[in-house]
Write an enzyme that holds these catalytic residues in place. Structure first.
Site, PDB file in Angstrom:
ATOM      1  N   LYS A   1       0.938  -1.110  -0.037  1.00  0.00           N
ATOM      2  CA  LYS A   1       0.021   0.079  -0.142  1.00  0.00           C
ATOM      3  C   LYS A   1       0.916   1.151  -0.099  1.00  0.00           C
ATOM      4  O   LYS A   1       2.216   1.074   0.208  1.00  0.00           O
ATOM      5  CB  LYS A   1      -1.133  -0.141   1.307  1.00  0.00           C
TER       6      LYS A   1
ATOM      7  N   TYR B   1     -11.882  -2.869  -2.439  1.00  0.00           N
ATOM      8  CA  TYR B   1     -12.527  -3.074  -1.159  1.00  0.00           C
ATOM      9  C   TYR B   1     -13.954  -2.922  -1.070  1.00  0.00           C
ATOM     10  O   TYR B   1     -14.559  -2.934  -0.053  1.00  0.00           O
ATOM     11  CB  TYR B   1     -11.946  -1.873  -0.074  1.00  0.00           C
TER      12      TYR B   1
ATOM     13  N   ASN C   1      -1.151  -0.332   7.608  1.00  0.00           N
ATOM     14  CA  ASN C   1      -0.871  -1.667   7.663  1.00  0.00           C
ATOM     15  C   ASN C   1      -0.064  -2.155   6.626  1.00  0.00           C
ATOM     16  O   ASN C   1       0.364  -3.302   6.444  1.00  0.00           O
ATOM     17  CB  ASN C   1      -1.741  -2.914   8.378  1.00  0.00           C
TER      18      ASN C   1
ATOM     19  N   HIS D   1      -1.488  -5.691   1.426  1.00  0.00           N
ATOM     20  CA  HIS D   1      -2.791  -6.295   1.546  1.00  0.00           C
ATOM     21  C   HIS D   1      -2.245  -7.740   0.754  1.00  0.00           C
ATOM     22  O   HIS D   1      -1.539  -8.001  -0.020  1.00  0.00           O
ATOM     23  CB  HIS D   1      -3.731  -5.488   0.434  1.00  0.00           C
TER      24      HIS D   1
ATOM     25  N   GLU E   1      -9.291 -10.483  -7.548  1.00  0.00           N
ATOM     26  CA  GLU E   1      -8.364  -9.413  -7.067  1.00  0.00           C
ATOM     27  C   GLU E   1      -7.215  -9.334  -8.399  1.00  0.00           C
ATOM     28  O   GLU E   1      -6.986  -8.466  -9.034  1.00  0.00           O
ATOM     29  CB  GLU E   1      -7.655  -9.425  -5.961  1.00  0.00           C
TER      30      GLU E   1
HETATM   31  P1  GDP Z   1      -7.015  -7.606   5.824  1.00  0.00           P
HETATM   32  O1  GDP Z   1      -7.510  -8.304   4.855  1.00  0.00           O
HETATM   33  O2  GDP Z   1      -5.975  -8.326   6.971  1.00  0.00           O
HETATM   34  O3  GDP Z   1      -6.303  -6.501   4.954  1.00  0.00           O
HETATM   35  O4  GDP Z   1      -8.047  -6.937   6.441  1.00  0.00           O
HETATM   36  P2  GDP Z   1      -9.564  -6.732   6.040  1.00  0.00           P
HETATM   37  O5  GDP Z   1      -9.887  -7.005   4.646  1.00  0.00           O
HETATM   38  O6  GDP Z   1     -10.499  -6.798   7.278  1.00  0.00           O
HETATM   39  O7  GDP Z   1      -9.508  -4.984   6.090  1.00  0.00           O
HETATM   40  C1  GDP Z   1      -9.126  -4.144   4.767  1.00  0.00           C
HETATM   41  C2  GDP Z   1      -8.359  -3.180   5.396  1.00  0.00           C
HETATM   42  O8  GDP Z   1      -9.175  -2.128   5.643  1.00  0.00           O
HETATM   43  C3  GDP Z   1      -7.275  -3.342   6.422  1.00  0.00           C
HETATM   44  O9  GDP Z   1      -6.008  -4.079   6.018  1.00  0.00           O
HETATM   45  C4  GDP Z   1      -7.079  -2.058   7.054  1.00  0.00           C
HETATM   46  O10 GDP Z   1      -6.019  -1.274   6.201  1.00  0.00           O
HETATM   47  C5  GDP Z   1      -8.426  -1.471   6.899  1.00  0.00           C
HETATM   48  N1  GDP Z   1      -9.033  -1.610   8.341  1.00  0.00           N
HETATM   49  C6  GDP Z   1      -9.530  -2.823   8.609  1.00  0.00           C
HETATM   50  N2  GDP Z   1     -10.256  -2.694   9.758  1.00  0.00           N
HETATM   51  C7  GDP Z   1      -9.951  -1.507  10.059  1.00  0.00           C
HETATM   52  C8  GDP Z   1     -10.443  -0.881  11.077  1.00  0.00           C
HETATM   53  O11 GDP Z   1     -11.024  -1.145  12.117  1.00  0.00           O
HETATM   54  N3  GDP Z   1      -9.996   0.745  11.095  1.00  0.00           N
HETATM   55  C9  GDP Z   1      -9.200   1.181  10.138  1.00  0.00           C
HETATM   56  N4  GDP Z   1      -9.039   2.373  10.042  1.00  0.00           N
HETATM   57  N5  GDP Z   1      -8.992   0.596   9.185  1.00  0.00           N
HETATM   58  C10 GDP Z   1      -9.399  -0.795   9.071  1.00  0.00           C
HETATM   59 MG    MG Z   2      -8.989  -8.452   3.453  1.00  0.00          MG
END
Ligand code: GDP
Ligand code: MG
Length: 162
Positions: A20, A60, A123, A126, A137
């Site tokens: 990212k 997303y 973080n 992805h 994707e």
């Molecule tokens: P991943 O698959 O581990 O990347 O997690 P997810 O698919 O659940 O979420 C996608 C992305 O959304 C994450 O990598 C974070 O950058 C962001 N994200 C997820 N949960 C949160 C949250 O509670 N707060 C914020 N600010 N960003 C979040």
């Molecule tokens: Mg995810």
């Protein structure tokens, strides 16, 4: 031997991995790529792109009801993203292990997020979370001709088959 090769080919899978904008800006491209490369996974596609906000929303789409969705899409489209496809046995699940938990506060040390990030909103990386998501994707980010088909020299040493 032939049978072993056939089984082996059937187990190969591909995943979509993206560094990212925060990971790119922090100079972590080489560090992150090296973790996948040293493990023995094979890079089959890579490009540096600045996605539009609309594109980020597509990527997303599963999270569109979440309160952080808008900020997340603004962030993903805020600068260069290094989009990649990695191939290997178990690469979808193991790629997620290399990456670590979504919230870097909960990621184990030794994982990419555990070692290199602090907060969930930044973080740095992805990774696809399953076979179907990986396919979707890869199709969203890459044209079929951008996926490079080649035999890695290391493959026979990584897998122990010729
Ligand atoms: P991943 O698959 O581990 O990347 O997690 P997810 O698919 O659940 O979420 C996608 C992305 O959304 C994450 O990598 C974070 O950058 C962001 N994200 C997820 N949960 C949160 C949250 O509670 N707060 C914020 N600010 N960003 C979040
Ligand atoms: Mg995810």
């Amino acid at each position: 031997m032939i049978q072993e090769q056939e089984v082996h080919a059937a187990e190969m899978e591909r995943t979509f991995i993206a560094i990212k904008p925060d990971g790119v800006q922090r100079g972590l491209i080489a560090e992150i790529i090296s973790r996948f490369e040293r493990k023995g996974f094979k890079l089959v596609a890579v490009k540096l792109v600045v996605p539009s906000k609309e594109f980020a929303q597509k990527h997303y789409h599963d999270l569109k009801e979440r309160p952080f969705f808008n900020g997340l899409c603004d962030f993903l489209s805020s600068g260069p993203v290094l989009a990649m496809v990695w191939e290997g046995e178990g690469v979808i699940k193991y790629g997620r292990k290399l990456i670590g938990a979504t919230d870097p506060q909960k990621s184990e040390p030794g994982t990419i997020r555990g070692d290199l990030a602090v907060v969930v909103g930044r973080n740095i990386i992805h990774g696809s979370d399953g076979l179907e998501t990986a396919k979707d994707e890869i199709n969203l980010w890459f044209k079929p001709e951008e996926l490079v088909s080649y035999t890695s020299n290391a493959q026979k040493w990584v897998y122990g088959v010729n």
